[in-house]
Write an enzyme that holds these catalytic residues in place. Structure first.
Site, PDB file in Angstrom:
ATOM      1  N   HIS A 123      14.580  12.228  15.943  1.00 41.47           N
ATOM      2  CA  HIS A 123      14.453  13.031  17.162  1.00 41.47           C
ATOM      3  C   HIS A 123      12.970  13.411  17.275  1.00 41.47           C
ATOM      4  O   HIS A 123      12.287  13.539  16.264  1.00 41.47           O
ATOM      5  CB  HIS A 123      15.319  14.285  16.976  1.00 41.47           C
ATOM      6  CG  HIS A 123      15.426  15.174  18.171  1.00 41.47           C
ATOM      7  ND1 HIS A 123      14.434  16.044  18.543  1.00 41.47           N
ATOM      8  CD2 HIS A 123      16.432  15.333  19.072  1.00 41.47           C
ATOM      9  CE1 HIS A 123      14.831  16.718  19.624  1.00 41.47           C
ATOM     10  NE2 HIS A 123      16.040  16.305  19.960  1.00 41.47           N
ATOM     11  N   ASP A 200      16.365  16.597   8.195  1.00 45.94           N
ATOM     12  CA  ASP A 200      16.767  17.168   9.479  1.00 45.94           C
ATOM     13  C   ASP A 200      18.286  17.000   9.562  1.00 45.94           C
ATOM     14  O   ASP A 200      18.791  15.899   9.769  1.00 45.94           O
ATOM     15  CB  ASP A 200      16.043  16.411  10.600  1.00 45.94           C
ATOM     16  CG  ASP A 200      16.561  16.773  11.987  1.00 45.94           C
ATOM     17  OD1 ASP A 200      17.571  17.493  12.081  1.00 45.94           O
ATOM     18  OD2 ASP A 200      15.949  16.303  12.969  1.00 45.94           O
ATOM     19  N   GLN A 203      22.359  17.057  13.126  1.00 42.67           N
ATOM     20  CA  GLN A 203      23.582  16.368  13.581  1.00 42.67           C
ATOM     21  C   GLN A 203      24.558  16.114  12.436  1.00 42.67           C
ATOM     22  O   GLN A 203      25.506  15.341  12.600  1.00 42.67           O
ATOM     23  CB  GLN A 203      23.210  15.033  14.240  1.00 42.67           C
ATOM     24  CG  GLN A 203      22.343  15.156  15.471  1.00 42.67           C
ATOM     25  CD  GLN A 203      23.057  15.807  16.653  1.00 42.67           C
ATOM     26  OE1 GLN A 203      24.285  15.925  16.672  1.00 42.67           O
ATOM     27  NE2 GLN A 203      22.295  16.247  17.626  1.00 42.67           N
ATOM     28  N   LYS A 226      24.412  23.711  17.570  1.00 38.87           N
ATOM     29  CA  LYS A 226      25.076  22.407  17.491  1.00 38.87           C
ATOM     30  C   LYS A 226      26.282  22.455  16.558  1.00 38.87           C
ATOM     31  O   LYS A 226      26.960  21.460  16.355  1.00 38.87           O
ATOM     32  CB  LYS A 226      24.088  21.343  17.008  1.00 38.87           C
ATOM     33  CG  LYS A 226      22.972  21.059  18.017  1.00 38.87           C
ATOM     34  CD  LYS A 226      22.047  20.011  17.490  1.00 38.87           C
ATOM     35  CE  LYS A 226      20.746  19.931  18.276  1.00 38.87           C
ATOM     36  NZ  LYS A 226      20.909  19.342  19.602  1.00 38.87           N
ATOM     37  N   CYS A 364      15.693  12.416  23.524  1.00 36.73           N
ATOM     38  CA  CYS A 364      14.550  12.861  22.701  1.00 36.73           C
ATOM     39  C   CYS A 364      14.347  11.927  21.515  1.00 36.73           C
ATOM     40  O   CYS A 364      14.016  12.382  20.408  1.00 36.73           O
ATOM     41  CB  CYS A 364      14.739  14.290  22.193  1.00 36.73           C
ATOM     42  SG  CYS A 364      14.711  15.493  23.492  1.00 36.73           S
TER      43      CYS A 364
END
Ligand code: PLP
Length: 406
Positions: A123, A200, A203, A226, A364
């Site tokens: 991202h 990261d 997700q 999220k 993104c």
């Protein structure tokens, strides 16, 4: 306890609403998830009953709110199995967390001609902060390529290491195409070479159990919104020894110990990284979201989402003129596709008219689109409350799009 989808849907008030006179189908969960009543009410309760700025007061309400904030930190610690509470830093979200990491690690460890490895499926939030750091320090970014199925080419990853490699920053799960990366192995490979790894997890944490000690990540960063929590709150987990070593990112109130005009000393962890009034209401809401996830059961959620992904992949694969991107063997509930000769924006607008929220564009992640030579995709991203019937409705809407543009 059973995974009772009807009960779960009851917990999310927004799912009862209609859009363009049809019952909402929400397939934009990778952008943000909807919130269960538990989260909404936990925040409402603070505003109504206990609201007061934290950590600075001796009065009753301040003490109550401080305790709830620190309990939320403990909930996060338990959720990702961190060793200590003070390894949990509340941030504004994943973007804020990665910027903190890039600044603080960059100040300490990155010098001219050093190298930082990221991947081609990041991202923008895990690209631009590193790019800016490289500009500031005259360091270099090295990129792990992806194959036609949307998987990282791990053999190439290994070749990117040199004696100047200082850091790897890698997404656990790709938001644009759903690929789950083998981060545990990739972290181990970097550690064998004495290189730290930041993950990261924006997700990943909402789709299955993440254990930061088992992964051995040096930092693990994610967003509350999220994972069924509120906006404006996120988490940076960092190993204690690392957080002790690096300088603070933002400075001001609360993160200091002693301040004179000659010299300032910093507060202990985690407060060293939480300058100013934190989003304590958001943190309390996030705590409620994690407790909701724990009660529902991450394994059950993962099983439901796996079933839904398989069903959606099967159904959408049989739609003529539909091309999917991202066929990784290990994937979570994101389906990214294009319809032949139809711009994703046009398709998205028609799909919306059927009450279905999908996201269109580059998500993104422009380098992923460049890798596949496309302008963008239509992305349906699923969560624990989505159903097979909703997938069927998406397929019907896609047929309408095709009719309209044929
Ligand atoms: N990283 C990934 C993989 C994401 O999917 C996102 C958001 O879509 C981000 C980072 C940025 O998250 P936020 O906008 O919550 O800061």
């Amino acid at each position: 306890m059973e995974f009772n989808i009807d009960k779960i849907r009851e917990d999310f008030p927004i799912l009862k609403r209609t859009v363009h006179n049809r019952r909402l189908v929400y397939f934009d969960n990778a952008a943000t998830t909807q919130k269960p009543l538990d989260v909404i009410e936990s925040m409402d309760r603070v505003y109504r009953e206990t609201n007061s700025n934290i950590h600075r007061g001796v009065h009753y309400l301040s003490d109550l709110t401080t305790r709830q904030y620190e309990e939320a930190r403990e909930t996060v610690r338990r959720f990702i199995n961190a060793r200590h509470d003070h390894e949990i830093i509340f941030t504004g979200g994943t973007t804020a967390g990665i910027n903190l990491a890039a600044f603080s690690l960059g100040e300490k460890y990155i010098h001219e001609n050093d190298e930082i490895i990221i991947s081609a499926m990041e991202h923008h939030a895990n690209i631009v902060p590193w790019q800016m750091l490289c500009e500031r320090k005259k360091a270099k970014l090295r990129i792990i390529p992806i194959n036609d199925d949307g998987e990282l080419i791990t053999a190439e990853y290994e070749k990117l290491f040199s004696d100047r490699t200082r850091l790897v920053s890698l997404t656990h799960v790709a938001n644009s195409i759903g690929t789950v990366n083998p981060v545990r192995e990739m972290i181990a490979l970097a550690h064998e070479r004495g290189v730290r790894v930041i993950i990261d997890g924006a997700q990943a944490v909402q789709h299955g159990k993440v254990d930061v000690q088992d992964l051995d990540a040096d930092m693990y960063i994610f967003s509350g919104h999220k994972m069924y929590g509120p906006t404006g709150i996120g988490v940076l987990y960092g190993k204690e020894s690392l957080l002790e070593e690096i300088p603070p990112y933002q400075t001001g109130g609360e993160m200091v110990d002693q301040v004179t005009f000659e010299k300032t000393t910093f507060n202990r962890l985690p407060f060293k990284f939480e300058a100013g009034t934190p989003n304590y209401i958001g943190a309390i809401g996030l705590g409620a979201a994690l407790e909701y996830l724990e009660r529902t059961g991450l394994e059950k959620i993962a099983a439901h989402e796996k079933d839904l992904l398989e069903y959606a992949t099967r159904r959408l694969s049989s739609v003529g003129g539909l091309h999917m991107f991202g066929n990784a063997r290990n994937k979570i509930s994101v389906i990214s596709f294009v319809l032949e000769d139809i711009h994703p924006y046009d398709a998205g607008m028609v799909i919306d008219k059927y009450g279905i929220a999908v996201r269109t564009g580059t998500h993104c992640a422009q380098p992923v689109m460049d890798r596949f030579g496309i302008r963008g995709t239509i992305r349906a991203s699923m969560a624990m409350y989505n159903t097979r019937e909703e997938v069927d409705r998406l397929c019907e809407a896609i047929e309408k799009v095709k009719e309209m543009f044929s």
